[in-house]
Design a protein around this motif. Structure first.
Motif, mmCIF file in Angstrom:
data_model
loop_
_atom_site.group_PDB
_atom_site.id
_atom_site.type_symbol
_atom_site.label_atom_id
_atom_site.label_comp_id
_atom_site.label_asym_id
_atom_site.label_seq_id
_atom_site.Cartn_x
_atom_site.Cartn_y
_atom_site.Cartn_z
ATOM 1 N N LEU A 1 0.841 -1.189 0.000
ATOM 2 C CA LEU A 1 0.000 0.000 0.000
ATOM 3 C C LEU A 1 0.880 1.243 0.000
ATOM 4 C CD1 LEU A 1 -2.942 -0.611 2.523
ATOM 5 C CD2 LEU A 1 -3.156 0.059 0.124
ATOM 6 N N ALA A 2 0.607 2.143 -0.925
ATOM 7 C CA ALA A 2 1.350 3.406 -0.985
ATOM 8 C C ALA A 2 0.461 4.456 -1.624
ATOM 9 C CB ALA A 2 2.646 3.250 -1.772
ATOM 10 N N ASP A 3 0.331 5.590 -0.962
ATOM 11 C CA ASP A 3 -0.473 6.704 -1.481
ATOM 12 C C ASP A 3 -1.907 6.277 -1.793
ATOM 13 O OD1 ASP A 3 1.730 8.481 -1.358
ATOM 14 O OD2 ASP A 3 2.465 7.705 -3.271
ATOM 15 N N GLY A 4 -2.430 5.393 -0.963
ATOM 16 C CA GLY A 4 -3.827 4.974 -1.109
ATOM 17 C C GLY A 4 -4.072 3.903 -2.126
ATOM 18 N N ARG A 5 -3.029 3.481 -2.836
ATOM 19 C CA ARG A 5 -3.195 2.465 -3.881
ATOM 20 C C ARG A 5 -2.451 1.191 -3.510
ATOM 21 N NH1 ARG A 5 -5.502 4.653 -8.433
ATOM 22 N NH2 ARG A 5 -5.421 6.926 -8.632
ATOM 23 N N LEU A 6 -2.872 0.082 -4.092
ATOM 24 C CA LEU A 6 -2.277 -1.218 -3.802
ATOM 25 C C LEU A 6 -1.456 -1.679 -4.999
ATOM 26 C CD1 LEU A 6 -2.332 -3.364 -1.489
ATOM 27 C CD2 LEU A 6 -4.008 -4.587 -2.884
ATOM 28 N N HIS A 7 -0.218 -2.075 -4.725
ATOM 29 C CA HIS A 7 0.676 -2.614 -5.747
ATOM 30 C C HIS A 7 0.986 -4.062 -5.383
ATOM 31 C CE1 HIS A 7 1.314 1.596 -7.025
ATOM 32 N NE2 HIS A 7 1.327 1.835 -5.716
ATOM 33 N N ILE A 8 0.859 -4.960 -6.345
ATOM 34 C CA ILE A 8 0.979 -6.388 -6.083
ATOM 35 C C ILE A 8 2.255 -6.938 -6.720
ATOM 36 C CG2 ILE A 8 -0.125 -8.643 -6.408
ATOM 37 C CD1 ILE A 8 -2.808 -7.164 -6.553
ATOM 38 N N PHE A 9 3.021 -7.679 -5.913
ATOM 39 C CA PHE A 9 4.255 -8.301 -6.380
ATOM 40 C C PHE A 9 4.158 -9.803 -6.124
ATOM 41 C CE2 PHE A 9 5.150 -3.926 -5.284
ATOM 42 C CZ PHE A 9 5.913 -3.482 -6.344
ATOM 43 N N GLU A 10 4.071 -10.555 -7.201
ATOM 44 C CA GLU A 10 3.921 -12.009 -7.094
ATOM 45 C C GLU A 10 5.255 -12.675 -6.755
ATOM 46 O OE1 GLU A 10 1.082 -13.375 -7.139
ATOM 47 O OE2 GLU A 10 -0.227 -11.890 -8.114
#
Length: 220
Positions: free
Chosen positions: A211-220
């Motif tokens: 989570l960063a700046d309100g958004r979700l980033h996904i790393f598989e």
């Protein structure tokens, strides 16, 4: 098991705290949820357990639209989710055994039907000799393991843990992580919210949700 589709959350008339969250938590999966302090990790977990309602978007949990669930259906869904809180939330007037057994008592089960389950689980988390102790005499690590046992006693399909190693030393943190990994391998989906990069590096098979700046980033 659980999916978010374009979910946003706004408090009052201010900007969205979380926005455009789209992701899935599959059965039997393992993921770390991370991000800087204040990024919204705990808020996201509260959305998952339906303690908060999103401002927009769709949350689907156990095959149901969370927005359509009645009060009793929400309670039923929550019983399938185990939660390990950062502040433990043990009841000081109850023994370790009684704290762990409490979810089953609330369900109306007789002690004879669950006593062996509770004792075996306490042994599994390394608290077999502490079952008659009150939380006030436990160390931070023992309280954390009691909290984990209480979250697991109902055999949840999904386990959420909010900074479960934040109050313990590195050796105990590794032991707690091993408990979660064993649980995952037995079939429970696990989500651990943490800012501890060294902990995440110990289980590289896990997916990372950042989570960063309100958004979700996904790393598989």
């Amino acid at each position: 098991m659980l999916s978010f589709e374009n979910v946003g959350l706004r408090y009052g008339v201010g900007p969205e705290t979380l926005r455009d969250l789209t992701f899935q938590i599959a059965p039997r999966s393992f993921q770390f949820l991370t991000g800087p302090s204040g990024a919204g990790k705990t808020t996201l977990m509260r959305l998952i357990i339906m303690a908060l309602k999103p401002t927009r978007g769709l949350i689907n949990i156990f095959g149901r639209d969370a927005a359509t669930l009645e009060t009793d259906e929400i309670a039923d869904a929550r019983r399938r989710i185990g939660v390990v809180f950062q502040d433990f939330r043990l009841l000081d007037h109850l023994t370790v055994y009684e704290n762990v057994a409490l979810p089953l008592r609330v369900l109306g089960r007789e002690e004879a039907s669950y006593r062996s389950e509770v004792i075996e689980l306490l042994k599994w988390v390394g608290l077999g000799e502490r079952k008659h102790s009150l939380p006030t005499v436990l160390s931070g690590g023992e309280k954390q393991r009691a909290s984990i046992a209480r979250a697991l006693i109902s055999q949840p399909k999904l386990l959420l843990a909010d900074e479960p190693t934040g109050n313990v030393d590195p050796t105990l943190a590794r032991r707690i992580l091993r408990l979660f990994v064993e649980l995952h391998k037995s079939g429970t989906a696990v989500v651990i919210a943490t800012h501890d990069l060294s902990l995440m590096d110990q289980y590289e098979a896990a997916r990372r949700l950042v989570l960063a700046d309100g958004r979700l980033h996904i790393f598989e």
